[in-house]
Design a protein around this motif. Structure first.
Motif, PDB file in Angstrom:
ATOM      1  N   SER A 253      46.886-113.959   7.369  1.00  0.00           N
ATOM      2  CA  SER A 253      47.798-113.244   8.266  1.00  0.00           C
ATOM      3  C   SER A 253      47.468-111.757   8.318  1.00  0.00           C
ATOM      4  O   SER A 253      47.502-111.127   9.385  1.00  0.00           O
ATOM      5  CB  SER A 253      49.245-113.469   7.817  1.00  0.00           C
ATOM      6  OG  SER A 253      49.429-113.020   6.488  1.00  0.00           O
TER       7      SER A 253
ATOM      8  N   THR B   1      55.302-104.690  19.960  1.00  0.00           N
ATOM      9  CA  THR B   1      54.589-105.538  20.911  1.00  0.00           C
ATOM     10  C   THR B   1      55.430-106.765  21.212  1.00  0.00           C
ATOM     11  O   THR B   1      56.251-107.186  20.384  1.00  0.00           O
ATOM     12  CB  THR B   1      53.209-105.970  20.361  1.00  0.00           C
ATOM     13  OG1 THR B   1      52.560-106.824  21.309  1.00  0.00           O
ATOM     14  CG2 THR B   1      53.356-106.700  19.049  1.00  0.00           C
TER      15      THR B   1
ATOM     16  N   LEU C   8      46.306-109.499  11.621  1.00  0.00           N
ATOM     17  CA  LEU C   8      47.103-108.321  11.964  1.00  0.00           C
ATOM     18  C   LEU C   8      46.235-107.062  11.994  1.00  0.00           C
ATOM     19  O   LEU C   8      46.449-106.165  12.821  1.00  0.00           O
ATOM     20  CB  LEU C   8      48.242-108.151  10.948  1.00  0.00           C
ATOM     21  CG  LEU C   8      49.378-109.166  11.057  1.00  0.00           C
ATOM     22  CD1 LEU C   8      50.368-108.991   9.911  1.00  0.00           C
ATOM     23  CD2 LEU C   8      50.105-109.055  12.392  1.00  0.00           C
TER      24      LEU C   8
ATOM     25  N   GLU D 228      44.486-106.835  15.241  1.00  0.00           N
ATOM     26  CA  GLU D 228      45.363-106.376  16.310  1.00  0.00           C
ATOM     27  C   GLU D 228      45.844-104.937  16.098  1.00  0.00           C
ATOM     28  O   GLU D 228      46.692-104.447  16.853  1.00  0.00           O
ATOM     29  CB  GLU D 228      46.590-107.297  16.415  1.00  0.00           C
ATOM     30  CG  GLU D 228      46.272-108.708  16.860  1.00  0.00           C
ATOM     31  CD  GLU D 228      45.825-108.769  18.308  1.00  0.00           C
ATOM     32  OE1 GLU D 228      46.207-107.875  19.086  1.00  0.00           O
ATOM     33  OE2 GLU D 228      45.094-109.716  18.652  1.00  0.00           O
TER      34      GLU D 228
ATOM     35  N   TYR E 184      52.583-114.302  19.001  1.00  0.00           N
ATOM     36  CA  TYR E 184      51.748-114.682  17.865  1.00  0.00           C
ATOM     37  C   TYR E 184      51.659-113.535  16.853  1.00  0.00           C
ATOM     38  O   TYR E 184      51.558-113.765  15.643  1.00  0.00           O
ATOM     39  CB  TYR E 184      50.354-115.102  18.334  1.00  0.00           C
ATOM     40  CG  TYR E 184      49.482-113.987  18.850  1.00  0.00           C
ATOM     41  CD1 TYR E 184      48.578-113.336  18.016  1.00  0.00           C
ATOM     42  CD2 TYR E 184      49.551-113.575  20.176  1.00  0.00           C
ATOM     43  CE1 TYR E 184      47.766-112.316  18.476  1.00  0.00           C
ATOM     44  CE2 TYR E 184      48.747-112.567  20.654  1.00  0.00           C
ATOM     45  CZ  TYR E 184      47.864-111.935  19.810  1.00  0.00           C
ATOM     46  OH  TYR E 184      47.063-110.931  20.283  1.00  0.00           O
ATOM     47  N   VAL E 185      51.723-112.291  17.340  1.00  0.00           N
ATOM     48  CA  VAL E 185      51.723-111.146  16.427  1.00  0.00           C
ATOM     49  C   VAL E 185      53.011-111.123  15.612  1.00  0.00           C
ATOM     50  O   VAL E 185      53.009-110.847  14.407  1.00  0.00           O
ATOM     51  CB  VAL E 185      51.537-109.834  17.208  1.00  0.00           C
ATOM     52  CG1 VAL E 185      51.683-108.624  16.273  1.00  0.00           C
ATOM     53  CG2 VAL E 185      50.173-109.806  17.880  1.00  0.00           C
ATOM     54  N   GLN E 186      54.138-111.416  16.264  1.00  0.00           N
ATOM     55  CA  GLN E 186      55.417-111.463  15.558  1.00  0.00           C
ATOM     56  C   GLN E 186      55.425-112.560  14.495  1.00  0.00           C
ATOM     57  O   GLN E 186      55.942-112.358  13.387  1.00  0.00           O
ATOM     58  CB  GLN E 186      56.546-111.674  16.554  1.00  0.00           C
ATOM     59  CG  GLN E 186      56.725-110.522  17.531  1.00  0.00           C
ATOM     60  CD  GLN E 186      57.811-110.799  18.552  1.00  0.00           C
ATOM     61  OE1 GLN E 186      58.355-111.900  18.617  1.00  0.00           O
ATOM     62  NE2 GLN E 186      58.136-109.797  19.364  1.00  0.00           N
TER      63      GLN E 186
ATOM     64  N   VAL F 184      47.791-103.787  13.954  1.00  0.00           N
ATOM     65  CA  VAL F 184      49.180-103.718  13.540  1.00  0.00           C
ATOM     66  C   VAL F 184      49.287-103.313  12.077  1.00  0.00           C
ATOM     67  O   VAL F 184      50.250-102.656  11.664  1.00  0.00           O
ATOM     68  CB  VAL F 184      49.888-105.069  13.771  1.00  0.00           C
ATOM     69  CG1 VAL F 184      51.321-105.043  13.264  1.00  0.00           C
ATOM     70  CG2 VAL F 184      49.849-105.440  15.240  1.00  0.00           C
TER      71      VAL F 184
END
Length: 369
Positions: A310, A248, A314, A317, A252-254, A319
Motif C-alpha cells: 500500500s 483526491t 501511495l 501517486e 483506489y487512493v482512498q 500521496v
C-alpha cells in the motif's frame, strides 16, 4: 364397420416388463395384459393407457359397433427400427381384422409421433391422449410442501423472513420507490441466508455461555479479545480519517490510504488476540500446538507485506513521502517495498523456525516421559 382401438407404446415398456411379444389383440388378452403390467410396475402410465383402450372399445360396443382393442410397441435399437416395427405390427393387425378405421390411444408426446404411421394405413377417427390426474411429481411436491410446513424450524427460517419482506415491500415502494424497495428486500433475504448459512444463530446461542465459562476459568484470551476489538476499532477509525482527509477523489487512493493507516492497528489487534489464545493453550495444556505458535508471526508478516504494497502505490501517486532511514538515507518506492516484503518473509521464517523448535522439544519431552 370395424374400428381398431390401438394402444401405442413406442418405448416398448409393456413388452419388456411382461415378456410378451407385441402386438397383443382381443379384449381378454389386453385385459390380462393390464394386470401383468400393473403388477410389474404399478406406477407405469401404460396401465392407464391400456385401461383407456379397453374403455373406448367397451363404449363402442355399447353403441353397437364392432371394436377390436390391440396393443403395439416399438422394437429396435434406433428410432427408424422402432417405427418400422410398429408399422409391421399394424400391418399384421390390418391383415387379421380388416378394420375400417382406427382410434389411437397414447400417453406421451413420444407415442404421438406414431400417429402418422397409423394414418398411412387406416383412417384415424380420433387420438385419445391419456393424462394421469395425480402425477408422481405433483404428489411428491405436495407431500414435501406439507412436510416443510410442518417443520417449525424451517417455517421460522424461511416463512418468517419472507413474510416480513412482503409486508415491508409495499411500504418501501410507496416511500422510496421500486429500486430502493427491491434492494432492501434483496438485502433482507441475503442477510437471512447468510445468518443461517454461516450458523450465526448457533454461535450467538452459545456465545454467552462460552463467555461466562471463559471468565470463570480465568482465560487470558477473554481480556485480549476485548483489547483486540478496541485496537481494531482504532485502526478502522484512523484509516477512515486518513481516507477522508486525502486531497483526491480517486477511490483506489482512498482505499490504499485506509489500508496503510489501519493495517498496523489491525495487525496489533490480531497479534494481541492470538497472543492471548497462545497463553491459554500454554496454561491449560502445558504446551501449544504449531498453529497457535505460528499465528503471531504470520499476523506480523502479513501486516508488513500489506503495508509495504500500500505504501508503494501511495508513493507512486505522490500521496506518501519517501521513507527516510535514521541514518538519513532516503529509500525509493521500490526499495521501500523490498524492505517491507523481506521483513515479512524474515518474520515468517522466524515463526516457522520457532514453531519447529518448540514442536521438537515437546516431542522429546513426550518420548522421555
Amino acid at each position: 364397420m370395424t374400428t381398431l382401438v390401438v394402444c401405442v407404446d413406442r418405448s416398448n415398456d409393456i413388452s419388456q416388463k411382461t415378456g410378451l411379444e407385441l402386438p397383443v389383440s382381443g379384449w381378454e388378452a389386453v385385459h390380462a395384459l393390464v394386470t401383468d403390467v400393473g403388477l410389474a410396475d404399478p406406477e407405469d402410465s401404460s396401465v392407464n393407457c391400456l385401461l383407456e383402450s379397453l374403455r373406448v372399445a367397451r363404449d363402442l360396443r355399447d353403441e353397437q359397433e364392432d371394436a377390436v382393442v390391440a396393443v403395439v410397441g416399438g422394437v429396435g435399437d434406433s428410432l427408424v427400427g422402432t417405427d418400422r416395427s410398429v408399422a409391421g405390427q399394424l400391418d399384421q393387425l390390418v391383415e387379421t381384422y380388416d378394420p375400417d378405421s382406427a382410434i389411437v390411444v397414447i400417453d406421451s408426446a413420444q407415442d404421438e409421433r406414431v400417429v402418422p404411421i397409423v394414418e398411412s394405413r387406416l383412417t384415424v377417427d380420433s387420438v385419445d391422449r391419456v393424462v394421469v390426474r395425480q402425477a408422481h411429481d405433483i404428489e411428491s411436491t405436495y407431500y414435501l410442501l406439507k412436510q416443510f410446513l410442518g417443520d417449525e424450524e424451517l417455517r421460522s427460517t424461511v416463512l418468517v423472513p419472507l413474510g416480513i419482506g412482503l409486508l415491508l415491500l409495499p411500504l418501501l415502494l410507496l416511500q422510496f420507490g421500486p429500486e430502493v424497495a427491491l434492494a432492501a428486500l434483496a438485502s433482507l433475504l441475503g442477510a437471512v441466508l447468510l445468518y443461517k448459512g454461516l450458523a450465526i444463530d448457533d454461535r450467538l446461542a452459545t456465545a454467552v455461555e462460552r463467555g461466562r465459562d471463559a471468565l470463570y476459568s480465568g482465560q487470558v484470551s477473554i481480556v485480549t479479545y476485548v483489547v483486540a476489538a478496541g485496537l481494531a476499532l482504532v485502526g478502522v477509525f484512523l484509516g477512515a480519517l486518513a481516507a477522508q482527509g486525502v486531497g483526491t477523489d480517486a477511490e483506489y487512493v482512498q482505499v490504499l490510504l485506509f489500508a496503510y493507516r489501519s493495517v498496523p492497528w489491525l495487525a496489533l489487534a490480531a497479534l494481541t488476540a492470538s497472543t492471548g489464545r497462545l497463553l491459554d493453550e500454554f496454561i491449560q495444556s502445558d504446551g501449544a500446538g504449531a498453529p497457535y505458535l505460528n499465528l503471531p508471526f504470520g499476523v506480523v508478516a502479513v501486516g508488513l507485506v500489506v503495508r509495504g504494497f500500500s505504501g508503494y502505490f501511495l508513493e507512486q501517486e505522490s500521496v506518501l513521502a519517501h521513507l527516510r532511514l535514521p541514518n538519513g538515507l532516503v529509500l525509493t518506492p521500490t526499495e521501500r517495498l523490498a524492505v517491507f516484503v523481506v521483513s515479512g518473509l524474515v518474520v515468517s521464517l522466524i515463526g516457522v523456525s520457532v514453531t519447529a523448535r518448540m514442536s521438537d522439544e515437546t516431542l522429546d519431552d513426550v518420548v522421555d516421559q
